[in-house]
Design a protein around this motif. Sequence first.
Motif, PDB file in Angstrom:
ATOM      1  N   ILE A  30       7.711  68.271-105.064  1.00 57.74           N
ATOM      2  CA  ILE A  30       8.914  68.814-104.415  1.00 57.74           C
ATOM      3  C   ILE A  30      10.073  68.174-104.975  1.00 57.74           C
ATOM      4  N   ILE A  31       9.982  67.335-105.515  1.00 56.98           N
ATOM      5  CA  ILE A  31      11.013  66.614-106.633  1.00 56.98           C
ATOM      6  C   ILE A  31      11.149  67.183-107.927  1.00 56.98           C
ATOM      7  N   PHE A  32       9.779  67.909-108.324  1.00 57.54           N
ATOM      8  CA  PHE A  32       9.820  68.609-109.554  1.00 57.54           C
ATOM      9  C   PHE A  32      10.380  70.094-109.112  1.00 57.54           C
ATOM     10  N   GLY A  33      10.075  70.591-108.106  1.00 55.52           N
ATOM     11  CA  GLY A  33      11.074  71.775-107.525  1.00 55.52           C
ATOM     12  C   GLY A  33      12.310  71.700-107.498  1.00 55.52           C
ATOM     13  N   VAL A  34      12.687  70.554-106.932  1.00 53.72           N
ATOM     14  CA  VAL A  34      14.213  70.434-106.849  1.00 53.72           C
ATOM     15  C   VAL A  34      14.932  70.458-108.162  1.00 53.72           C
ATOM     16  N   MET A  35      14.009  69.460-108.987  1.00 53.43           N
ATOM     17  CA  MET A  35      14.757  69.385-110.492  1.00 53.43           C
ATOM     18  C   MET A  35      14.559  70.885-110.930  1.00 53.43           C
ATOM     19  N   LEU A  36      13.652  71.392-111.133  1.00 49.72           N
ATOM     20  CA  LEU A  36      13.612  72.792-111.725  1.00 49.72           C
ATOM     21  C   LEU A  36      14.437  73.978-111.263  1.00 49.72           C
ATOM     22  N   THR A  37      14.834  73.661-109.975  1.00 44.04           N
ATOM     23  CA  THR A  37      15.675  74.941-109.470  1.00 44.04           C
ATOM     24  C   THR A  37      16.946  74.573-109.031  1.00 44.04           C
ATOM     25  N   ASN A  38      17.443  73.342-109.459  1.00 41.19           N
ATOM     26  CA  ASN A  38      18.660  73.124-109.197  1.00 41.19           C
ATOM     27  C   ASN A  38      19.649  73.605-110.335  1.00 41.19           C
ATOM     28  N   LYS A  39      20.811  74.303-109.875  1.00 46.39           N
ATOM     29  CA  LYS A  39      21.561  74.843-110.961  1.00 46.39           C
ATOM     30  C   LYS A  39      22.692  73.737-110.765  1.00 46.39           C
ATOM     31  N   ALA A  47       1.763  73.259-100.668  1.00 43.95           N
ATOM     32  CA  ALA A  47       2.977  72.992-101.146  1.00 43.95           C
ATOM     33  C   ALA A  47       2.762  73.195-102.599  1.00 43.95           C
ATOM     34  N   ALA A  48       1.824  73.236-103.123  1.00 47.76           N
ATOM     35  CA  ALA A  48       1.638  73.673-104.400  1.00 47.76           C
ATOM     36  C   ALA A  48       1.927  75.114-104.524  1.00 47.76           C
ATOM     37  N   VAL A  49       1.225  75.761-103.960  1.00 45.64           N
ATOM     38  CA  VAL A  49       1.473  77.578-103.737  1.00 45.64           C
ATOM     39  C   VAL A  49       3.123  77.916-103.459  1.00 45.64           C
ATOM     40  N   ALA A  50       3.549  76.980-102.432  1.00 43.54           N
ATOM     41  CA  ALA A  50       4.747  77.387-102.197  1.00 43.54           C
ATOM     42  C   ALA A  50       5.831  77.172-103.337  1.00 43.54           C
ATOM     43  N   LEU A  51       5.801  76.198-103.984  1.00 45.72           N
ATOM     44  CA  LEU A  51       6.733  75.707-104.927  1.00 45.72           C
ATOM     45  C   LEU A  51       6.363  76.693-106.227  1.00 45.72           C
ATOM     46  N   ALA A  52       5.103  77.179-106.461  1.00 49.23           N
ATOM     47  CA  ALA A  52       4.768  78.097-107.530  1.00 49.23           C
ATOM     48  C   ALA A  52       5.983  79.326-107.218  1.00 49.23           C
ATOM     49  N   ILE A  53       5.488  79.597-105.835  1.00 55.41           N
ATOM     50  CA  ILE A  53       6.485  80.866-105.280  1.00 55.41           C
ATOM     51  C   ILE A  53       7.974  80.774-105.478  1.00 55.41           C
ATOM     52  N   ILE A  54       8.165  79.420-105.153  1.00 56.93           N
ATOM     53  CA  ILE A  54       9.824  79.265-105.176  1.00 56.93           C
ATOM     54  C   ILE A  54      10.251  79.169-106.908  1.00 56.93           C
ATOM     55  N   ILE A  55       9.429  78.699-107.570  1.00 55.69           N
ATOM     56  CA  ILE A  55       9.781  78.778-109.084  1.00 55.69           C
ATOM     57  C   ILE A  55       9.998  80.129-109.483  1.00 55.69           C
ATOM     58  N   ASN A  56       8.866  81.078-108.989  1.00 58.18           N
ATOM     59  CA  ASN A  56       9.078  82.595-109.144  1.00 58.18           C
ATOM     60  C   ASN A  56      10.352  83.272-108.796  1.00 58.18           C
ATOM     61  N   LEU A  57      10.699  82.709-107.505  1.00 62.19           N
ATOM     62  CA  LEU A  57      11.955  83.211-106.859  1.00 62.19           C
ATOM     63  C   LEU A  57      12.940  82.848-107.630  1.00 62.19           C
ATOM     64  N   PHE A  58      13.084  81.567-108.033  1.00 66.63           N
ATOM     65  CA  PHE A  58      14.043  81.151-109.015  1.00 66.63           C
ATOM     66  C   PHE A  58      14.233  82.098-110.336  1.00 66.63           C
ATOM     67  N   LYS A  59      13.122  82.188-110.727  1.00 66.88           N
ATOM     68  CA  LYS A  59      13.095  82.761-112.005  1.00 66.88           C
ATOM     69  C   LYS A  59      13.743  84.246-111.831  1.00 66.88           C
ATOM     70  N   ASN A  60      13.370  84.962-110.679  1.00 66.86           N
ATOM     71  CA  ASN A  60      13.785  86.397-110.325  1.00 66.86           C
ATOM     72  C   ASN A  60      14.984  86.489-110.129  1.00 66.86           C
ATOM     73  N   ALA A  61      15.371  85.668-108.970  1.00 64.85           N
ATOM     74  CA  ALA A  61      16.642  86.018-108.239  1.00 64.85           C
ATOM     75  C   ALA A  61      17.791  85.042-108.737  1.00 64.85           C
ATOM     76  N   SER A  77       2.562  81.104-111.697  1.00 60.96           N
ATOM     77  CA  SER A  77       3.694  80.427-112.688  1.00 60.96           C
ATOM     78  C   SER A  77       3.331  80.982-114.244  1.00 60.96           C
ATOM     79  N   ARG A  78       2.779  81.957-114.319  1.00 60.80           N
ATOM     80  CA  ARG A  78       2.590  82.661-115.452  1.00 60.80           C
ATOM     81  C   ARG A  78       3.959  82.903-116.262  1.00 60.80           C
ATOM     82  N   LYS A  79       3.898  83.191-117.368  1.00 61.71           N
ATOM     83  CA  LYS A  79       4.992  83.567-118.049  1.00 61.71           C
ATOM     84  C   LYS A  79       5.410  85.111-117.798  1.00 61.71           C
ATOM     85  N   ASN A  80       4.389  85.708-117.915  1.00 63.04           N
ATOM     86  CA  ASN A  80       4.765  87.206-117.924  1.00 63.04           C
ATOM     87  C   ASN A  80       4.662  87.470-116.383  1.00 63.04           C
TER      88      ASN A  80
END
Lengths: 161, 685, 102
Positions: A68-77, C75-89, A158-161
């Motif tokens: 979760i903390i990774f997520g916070v960091m990664l998505t924090n503007k 949690a893993a899958v959710a975070l993957a989705i959130i990362i994707n969301l962040f990338k797109n939106a 999480s793939r690039k493409n």
Amino acid sequence: MGEVVFLGIASLVIFSAVGVVVSSSLVHSAVSLLFTLFGVAGLYIFLYADFLAATQVIVYVGGILVLIIFGVMLTNKIDTPSIASSSSNQVIGAIVSLLLFAFQLGVIFKTEWYIGDGVIVENTVHPIGIMLLTEYLLPFEVVSILLLGALIGAAMLSRKN
Amino acid sequence: MDNTTLFALLILFLPLVAFLYQLFFGKKLGSQTHFVSLGVMGGVLALSLAFFFQLFDPLLTGPILDISGEWFSTGAFTLDLGLYIDKITVIMLMVVSLISFLVHLYSIAYMKGDRRYSRYFAFLGLFTFSMNGIVLSNSLIMMYLFWELVGLSSYLLIGFWFEKDSAANASKKAFLTNRVGDIGMFIGMLLIFFTVGTFSINGITDAVANGAFEGNIQLLSIAGVLVFMGAVGKSAQFPLHIWLPDAMEGPTPVSALIHAATMVAAGVYMTVRIFPFLTPDALQIVAVIGGITALGAALVAITQMDIKAVLAYSTISQLGYMIMALGVGAYQAGFFHLVTHAMFKACLFLCSGSVIHAMHHSLDHLEDHQTDPQNMDNMGGLRKKMPITYSAMLISTLAISGVPFFSGFLSKDAILAGTLSYYHAHHGWTIFLPIAGFGAAMVTAFYMFRLIFKTFHGEPQKGDIFKHIHESPVAMTIPLVVLSVLSLAVVFTLPYVNPIDGHGWFTHAVGDGAHVAGLNMKEVNDGIHHAHHDAMNLSLIVATLGILVSSLFYFFKKINVDRLAGVLNLVGLYSLSKNKFYIDSIYNNLLYKPFMWFSSLASTIDLDIYDQKIVDGWGWITMKVSIKSGEVDYSWLDQKIIDGFGRFANYFGNELRATQSGIVQNYLMGGIVGLVAIILIFQQF
Amino acid sequence: MNSLQSYLVISSILFSLGIFGIVTRRNAIAILMGIELILNSANINFVAFNRFGGMQKLDGHIFTIFVIVLAAAEAAVALAIIINLFKNAGSVDVDEANTLKG
């Protein structure tokens, strides 16, 4: 003595949980969640679930919370103000949660729970291990596959493409 | 079935057979079809003669035939029909069959070439059948039945030439006027029936004799007068006489048969039949009506120019005589006059028909369709050209004027004696009756000789018409001769030959008459005997006077008729007579006009108000309602309500759209709120 | 204090707070944290009933293990989705992910 400790841990859990949902900073929420999870582990100890407490700390705190903390960091503007909650839902949400809590309280205190002796197992690892591979073998295997699926899914997502 | 019944039924039904034959098969023989009818009438005449000879059988007492059978029964009452033949019936049968036979013979020549030749003989047959029915019937109801049939035959025959409007109108007038009288007859009949319980004439007579109307004699008087109303209509008495002059539109043989000799005599015949139970009060009314008719009609005949009109009014007047005779109780005299009148009046009509026939032929020769062949002003001096017609007419005129040696003298004399004796018995205002009788006698002599002088004597008024006049064919002259012979006095007084005494086979056969409702026939007959002498002298005087005055005007031309007419007109007397006392106009204004006005009012109400306003009004309302409902349906129902639903759903959809925010949290929130709500509702604690 | 009811109360508090967090928070990760709270409250329930409900075996613990495992996977899958969301939106504000808006 035990009571005091119990109360302390209970209040730790509760107040941390409140902090999770209320705080405006995301990092603060994550840290509060950390404390909540630790508190819950402490509650497990009180319930003679030693293996579970350990599992809780290792998996939940060490795994999920880190994720979760990774997520916070990664998505924090950095330059945008931190977002917390929408005010329109707060009132209704509070009311609804309170009502739910009230219902649950009502249920808890009105129902005549069956209180049995229960066995206090000193070392719970042993029975759990045996049960996992005898009675609950199928769910065990299924969960494994599910984990596998989750892994692959997450990787794919999480793939690039 | 014995011979008597058989003969009676044959007499009744043979003419009906002739009627049916002529109606359905008349066209087969074409212009020779008269032989069938003539043959049938000859047979009927022979059968009647067979009965006639029985009259001279000294052993004969009571009726010759009296049979009756049930027609139908309704549980409450039964209706019988039957035949009754006594001496009076026999004499009447002779009159009807003889004159019917002679008229058939006459018609062969008169109606030659007519378009509806066979139908004419059919109707004559129907008439004879109906008339015999009246004569032979034994009950009032059967008489009523044939009464109506006779009226129908008269209608058909008067309107025979229905292309002429005047003929069609005349036949309607005759039928309707008769109906008015018949209403009274029917009511009277029912009144009697409900008291006595039978329609049979003998039955009624017996019941009255046995006191059926004891204490209620007014009812019998009223019923009697009402039944007599039928005679007033049928025999053209005042006030229902209006149809007879118009009935002259029919062919002259028809006038002779029906409107002189037989049908109009049916009223008198019926009065003769019901005479036994007519109360003295009823008889008084009968006499007065008869007297008014006799004098009034005679006064009108003075001024008429149409030859048949003179004879028509003469018939009305003579019928008045007969009725008056019965009214004063001179039973024998009334019936006697009926028979003698039948003979000489039929002869008079047939002679006039002969004259008209000759005039027609002459006018056809001249291609003249305008001049009236029946107007006496176009005649004159015809005796040189039509001797047989002249002689027969002269004999009949002498008979009707009451000259001795002729039958009319005897019968009229007896009637006048009756009126005198009635006055002697009752005094007071009844002096009117002898005055009417003798006055009418004088006037009758006057106008009848006026007719003779104008038609046959003097100079021909229209020379070119006169040139082509010739005597009528044999078929027409034979009946004239026969009837004129029968107008001689001696025919009726056999085996006696005294020309001024009426006794003979006839009076012997008829008898003195019976009465069961309060009249003493012995007294009446004695009274008549006593008055006989005076009556005879008086009647001779008035007859002579009448003929004298008439010859002064028309034969010797000593007094100018027109000047006298002008003088009389100063007091309106001439127009009064010429316009038939204005009775027709009175009826027109009093009865017809209000009725027609009412009828047109009803028509206006129905057409203009009911049809236009109400019925069409419904249509208009329906249209308006339907337009309005269309509007309502479209503008309200359609636009507001149905479209309203659409708009409503649209509006709510728009409002609810806000909930679709796209934010999943809100959806979740909604779910949880719903869960809470459900728990709230179902909460058990 | 050490009774079934207290544990249940704690768990219900956690649950309500979790609900509040899910419904209220705008950040997707914050919502994930709320979900974790709810799962934890369920776990506490399992174990508490196992301890006080007179059970001879440790079924409750097994359940809890499974829940924890599933929470991790989720949690893993959710975070993957959130990362994707962040990338797109460009942000993880769930209020901006409103393409379902009608």
